[in-house]
Enzyme design. Sequence first.
Site, PDB file in Angstrom:
ATOM      1  N   ARG A  19      -1.727   3.410  -9.622  1.00  0.00           N
ATOM      2  CA  ARG A  19      -1.393   1.976  -9.673  1.00  0.00           C
ATOM      3  C   ARG A  19      -1.867   1.284  -8.386  1.00  0.00           C
ATOM      4  O   ARG A  19      -2.872   0.577  -8.388  1.00  0.00           O
ATOM      5  CB  ARG A  19       0.129   1.808  -9.859  1.00  0.00           C
ATOM      6  CG  ARG A  19       0.545   0.457 -10.419  1.00  0.00           C
ATOM      7  CD  ARG A  19       0.373  -0.703  -9.475  1.00  0.00           C
ATOM      8  NE  ARG A  19       1.136  -0.556  -8.238  1.00  0.00           N
ATOM      9  CZ  ARG A  19       0.981  -1.370  -7.201  1.00  0.00           C
ATOM     10  NH1 ARG A  19       0.123  -2.369  -7.234  1.00  0.00           N
ATOM     11  NH2 ARG A  19       1.687  -1.172  -6.100  1.00  0.00           N
ATOM     12  N   ASP A  20      -1.183   1.491  -7.310  1.00  0.00           N
ATOM     13  CA  ASP A  20      -1.504   0.829  -6.046  1.00  0.00           C
ATOM     14  C   ASP A  20      -2.973   1.064  -5.665  1.00  0.00           C
ATOM     15  O   ASP A  20      -3.684   0.145  -5.253  1.00  0.00           O
ATOM     16  CB  ASP A  20      -0.553   1.384  -4.966  1.00  0.00           C
ATOM     17  CG  ASP A  20      -0.711   0.730  -3.605  1.00  0.00           C
ATOM     18  OD1 ASP A  20      -1.788   0.216  -3.301  1.00  0.00           O
ATOM     19  OD2 ASP A  20       0.252   0.781  -2.823  1.00  0.00           O
ATOM     20  N   HIS A 211       6.569   3.912   2.438  1.00  0.00           N
ATOM     21  CA  HIS A 211       5.213   3.753   1.884  1.00  0.00           C
ATOM     22  C   HIS A 211       4.335   3.164   2.979  1.00  0.00           C
ATOM     23  O   HIS A 211       4.478   1.998   3.329  1.00  0.00           O
ATOM     24  CB  HIS A 211       5.325   2.812   0.683  1.00  0.00           C
ATOM     25  CG  HIS A 211       4.030   2.429   0.036  1.00  0.00           C
ATOM     26  ND1 HIS A 211       3.857   2.455  -1.332  1.00  0.00           N
ATOM     27  CD2 HIS A 211       2.862   1.961   0.532  1.00  0.00           C
ATOM     28  CE1 HIS A 211       2.637   2.044  -1.636  1.00  0.00           C
ATOM     29  NE2 HIS A 211       2.009   1.727  -0.522  1.00  0.00           N
ATOM     30  N   HIS A 213       0.564   2.494   5.009  1.00  0.00           N
ATOM     31  CA  HIS A 213      -0.893   2.346   4.932  1.00  0.00           C
ATOM     32  C   HIS A 213      -1.473   2.792   6.272  1.00  0.00           C
ATOM     33  O   HIS A 213      -0.854   2.629   7.320  1.00  0.00           O
ATOM     34  CB  HIS A 213      -1.258   0.891   4.636  1.00  0.00           C
ATOM     35  CG  HIS A 213      -1.055   0.531   3.195  1.00  0.00           C
ATOM     36  ND1 HIS A 213      -1.844  -0.357   2.535  1.00  0.00           N
ATOM     37  CD2 HIS A 213      -0.142   0.966   2.292  1.00  0.00           C
ATOM     38  CE1 HIS A 213      -1.429  -0.467   1.266  1.00  0.00           C
ATOM     39  NE2 HIS A 213      -0.394   0.325   1.108  1.00  0.00           N
ATOM     40  N   CYS A 244      -6.989  -2.584   1.628  1.00  0.00           N
ATOM     41  CA  CYS A 244      -6.011  -3.489   2.215  1.00  0.00           C
ATOM     42  C   CYS A 244      -6.342  -4.882   1.695  1.00  0.00           C
ATOM     43  O   CYS A 244      -7.452  -5.369   1.884  1.00  0.00           O
ATOM     44  CB  CYS A 244      -6.122  -3.434   3.743  1.00  0.00           C
ATOM     45  SG  CYS A 244      -5.018  -4.583   4.547  1.00  0.00           S
ATOM     46  N   ASN A 253      -3.858   2.947   1.705  1.00  0.00           N
ATOM     47  CA  ASN A 253      -2.759   3.901   1.630  1.00  0.00           C
ATOM     48  C   ASN A 253      -3.018   5.198   2.392  1.00  0.00           C
ATOM     49  O   ASN A 253      -4.145   5.688   2.455  1.00  0.00           O
ATOM     50  CB  ASN A 253      -2.535   4.272   0.163  1.00  0.00           C
ATOM     51  CG  ASN A 253      -1.991   3.109  -0.632  1.00  0.00           C
ATOM     52  OD1 ASN A 253      -0.923   2.601  -0.334  1.00  0.00           O
ATOM     53  ND2 ASN A 253      -2.731   2.668  -1.642  1.00  0.00           N
TER      54      ASN A 253
HETATM   55 ZN    ZN Z   1       0.160   0.844  -0.770  1.00  0.00          ZN
END
Ligand code: ZN
Length: 316
Positions: A19-20, A211, A213, A244, A253
């Site tokens: 997803r992300d 979470h 990055h 990003c 990520n």
């Molecule tokens: Zn992320």
Amino acid sequence: MASVPGFPDQATITEVGPRDGLQSEPVFVPTESKIALIQALLDAGLRRFEITSFVSPRAVPQMRDAAEVMAAFRDRSDAHLTALVPNARGAGAAIEAGVDAMVLFASASESHNLKNVNRSRAQSLEGFAEIAKLAQGTGVALQGAIATAFGCPFEGEVPVAAVVDMARAYRDLGMRHVTLGDTTGMATPALVIERVDALRAAVPEVELALHFHNTRGVGLACAYAGLSLGITHYESSIGGLGGCPFVPRATGNVATEDLVYLLHESGVATGTDLDGLIAAAELAERFVGHELSGQVMKAGPRLKTAPMDSVRTANG
Ligand code: ZN
């Protein structure tokens, strides 16, 4: 195996690459490739996935196959599948598709929320209340994600109080799991310690996930800070998939296999197989058609040895 004193014995990883990660890729990764990637991640031992997002296909064409991707895995009773849901319409589709939990997301900073979802934070929370009603009696849980929990690309520093307020609002909506998201890579170990401490004091009944990055190179250092506090739930993306959103050249990520490498080498069990994750990262790289930012996928595990005659003898 050596371990780091004070670290937890085990940690849970939620894989957010499907997803992300894929959402911020410019190309649409075909449904069968997504399914093959998720299968490879399951084979490598991952069991928690942010698998897709039930959003408008016009707004996010990369996720237009949300229902098909869910359909391929909804019978995996050993896997916990969540999907990002922006509104009641998405929630209806996610419940129908059989997700285990819906992830609702808002930013700790007002301007990022306005930019990201075109609503004020208060309007977002009103929408979540509507989704909470829809979810009632369905067995589908709600989870909260707080974006810009460590800084905002428009406002700069985000006060701890703003993060705490959002976490309280999530708790009041019945959520027992909240993720602190570092949308633009502004977290630092010191901020992690400050914010986790504040949240544990304010909403002790909520399980926190982190979470990060790697936008500024300290993603794993932030995870290390979380581990030192005993946080056992992290989100990461295979190969470091995903960029990003506000800094086109920056990486996104933290890579799942890099995080797993850190965890295993610190004596923290994850139930995953690093070689399998590296293979999945290579698959992801093929599917998106460009180099990914993950590092362990390039160097290999620490004790991967090379035959001596495979490298030229250095002269000095
Ligand atoms: Zn992320």
